[in-house]
Design a protein around this motif. Structure first.
Motif: not given
Ligand SMILES: Nc1ncnc2c1ncn2[C@@H]1O[C@H](COP(=O)(O)OP(=O)(O)OP(=O)(O)O)[C@@H](O)[C@H]1O
Ligand SMILES: [Mg+2]
Length: 512
Positions: A265-267, A270, A280, A306, A314, A316-317
């Protein structure tokens, strides 16, 4: 005056005499007999489903016993309602909160005994509610709706409500499950003051170090029967745990595995307005990543954002490398991300529904072909009950019939039904007994070893340190620290959580 030792008065404040309780054909309390000395702090401990809450609900007038007797200050009593019990000074603080969501904090504190005549005295109630909260060192606007409070705030309101009822016998069913150490310390000081004022306190907790610190006497229930009742002095948490489970317990935390180099998972960037800013982080497959921080630091809100449960933006997810948009828990689950809410009653389980739909709610499509396949659902339930050790007499009962800890296990089983890539667990062991806790830790480790990415949010620092390979410390809605290896100590976490230390801005968190 009665001091710390308890048992100085001949007549116990409360005596249980051969109390039994059956739900339908299933007997869950088998002739419980023990005394609670007047003015003592008496801990009641036992595994999930041992019968602690049931016994306390009987004492508090919420449900009748099947047989046996309750004796209060030498007088046998029968309470037909909680109101009757409260009239005699027996007040219960519930494990699953008993608050009216749509009423204000003050209205809840005074529920059933409002101030004023035909016109309610709101000003007076607000003032007194604020005073009751101030005793707990809590700053909270008494006009707020309970619905809008966080879980720990609800817990504090529940305690304030009970304290304002002038209890002689105060029963607290896991009051600190959601509290921070500071809040817990304030509560303990208050409990000791109450004891010194002659109040008898019955205290249920799975935190055995608390029991040791606080209790004068302790009673251990195992499978609905008393296996020990006596002074607490000299009993270590380890002794208590062994009494509870009836055998020697093994090492609490399994070995930590290693994360892989595959991203789970990449956040990126946010924002959850009012709660979290420019968060991040990256979670690897096989990693157990903890989120530490003080209660109120915004960890739960960050993940509620999220998962689309709160307004958020956000940048990018990515889930397992795939750019993804998540705007509801359902979509998140389909994308491979599941979330176990910290509030199993409010947002987790449907407590009035049966166990079966509760388990399979998230994966209904799987069981609908084209009509709901009840038999497959039942098999899934049987499997889950065995795998996660959900203790229940029968399978065809509503979730509300499970003990608190067993509801937690069911909630966990439910989210794992979807076979996710990423699992976010918010307070996964809240209310869970020591034995079951260890089983949940093993399960988390096994999930990571199977290549899942696991995120754990917990207010128990020992749990985070024992379980996680890496910890992100959240402070005021931002990631204040990123700790791994030798940095994984209580000291370090607290310094970042309180702002004594801050990390140098990392590349990942660079401004947009
Ligand atoms: N309304 C009900 N109907 C049927 N069974 C029930 C009901 N309430 C409780 N039980 C059962 O009684 C047993 C004791 O539950 P209880 O809630 O008292 O446990 P507990 O010791 O408080 O556990 P925990 O530590 O998980 O809170 C459990 O097996 C539970 O499933
Ligand atoms: Mg309970």
């Amino acid at each position: 005056m009665v001091t710390g030792g308890g048992h100085l008065t001949a007549v116990p404040a409360v005596a249980f005499r051969s109390v039994t309780k059956a739900f339908g054909p299933v007997e869950v309390l088998h002739g419980v007999t023990f005394d609670i000395g007047s003015g003592e702090i008496h801990a009641l401990i036992g595994e999930n489903g041992a019968g602690k809450s049931t016994l306390m609900k009987i004492l508090g007038g919420y449900q009748p016993q099947s047989s046996g007797e309750i004796v209060l200050d030498g007088q046998p009593v029968t309470f037909r309602s909680s109101r009757e019990a409260e009239a005699q000074g027996v007040v219960l603080i519930h494990q699953e909160f008993n608050l009216a969501d749509d009423l204000s904090v003050a209205q809840n504190v005074f529920l059933g005994r409002e101030l004023g005549g035909a016109l309610l005295d709101d000003t007076g109630m607000n003032r007194q509610a604020q005073a009751a909260l101030a005793r707990l060192d809590v700053q909270l606007d008494p006009r707020m709706r309970v619905r809008d409070l966080s879980v720990p705030q609800k817990q504090l309101v529940e305690i304030a409500k009970a304290l304002s009822r002038n209890a002689r016998v105060l029963v607290m069913d896991e009051p600190t499950a959601t509290l921070t150490r500071r809040e817990t310390d304030v509560l303990f000081a208050l409990i000791r003051r109450l004891r010194d004022d002659g109040v008898t306190v019955l205290y249920i907790s799975h935190k055995l170090d608390e029991v040791q610190a606080l209790a004068d006497a302790v009673t251990v229930l195992r499978d609905g029967a008393v296996v020990f009742s006596g002074p607490a002095a000299g009993r270590t948490p380890h002794d208590l745990a062994n009494l509870m489970v009836g055998r020697e317990l093994e090492e609490m935390f399994p070995d930590k595995g290693r994360p892989t180099r595959t991203e789970a998972l990449h956040v990126g960037g946010l924002d959850v307005p009012g709660w979290a800013h420019d968060i991040t982080f990256t979670l690897q497959a096989g990693e157990v990543l903890g989120f530490a921080g003080l209660v109120g630091a915004g960890r739960t809100e960050l993940f509620e954002g999220l998962l689309g449960l709160r307004r958020h933006t956000v940048r990018q997810v990515r889930v397992a490398g795939r750019p993804t948009r998540i705007d509801s828990p359902g979509r998140a689950a389909r994308a491979g991300v599941v979330y176990l809410s910290e509030d199993r009653k409010g947002k987790g389980l449907l407590v009035n529904a049966l166990l079966r739909p509760n388990l399979t709610l998230m994966t209904l499509q799987q069981y609908a072909r084209p009509l709901l396949d009840i038999r497959a659902e039942t098999r899934a339930l049987e499997r889950a009950v065995t795998t996660y050790g959900v203790r229940t007499g029968r399978l065809d009962v509503p979730a509300s019939a499970l003990s608190g800890g067993n509801q937690q296990k069911l909630a966990l089983a439910r989210i794992l039904e979807v076979d996710p890539d990423v699992i976010v667990l918010d307070e996964p062991t809240r209310g869970v007994d020591v034995g079951a806790k260890r089983e949940i830790y093993l399960l988390i480790q096994a999930l990571a070893q199977a290549g899942k990415g696991v995120i754990v949010i917990s207010s128990e620092l020992t749990e985070l340190l024992g379980l996680c390979q890496r910890l992100l410390v959240v402070r005021e809605g931002r990631v204040a620290g990123d700790l791994s290896g030798d940095e994984l100590t209580e000291q370090e976490v607290i310094q970042y959580a309180t702002g004594l230390k801050a990390r140098a801005p990392a590349l990942e968190a660079a401004p947009r």
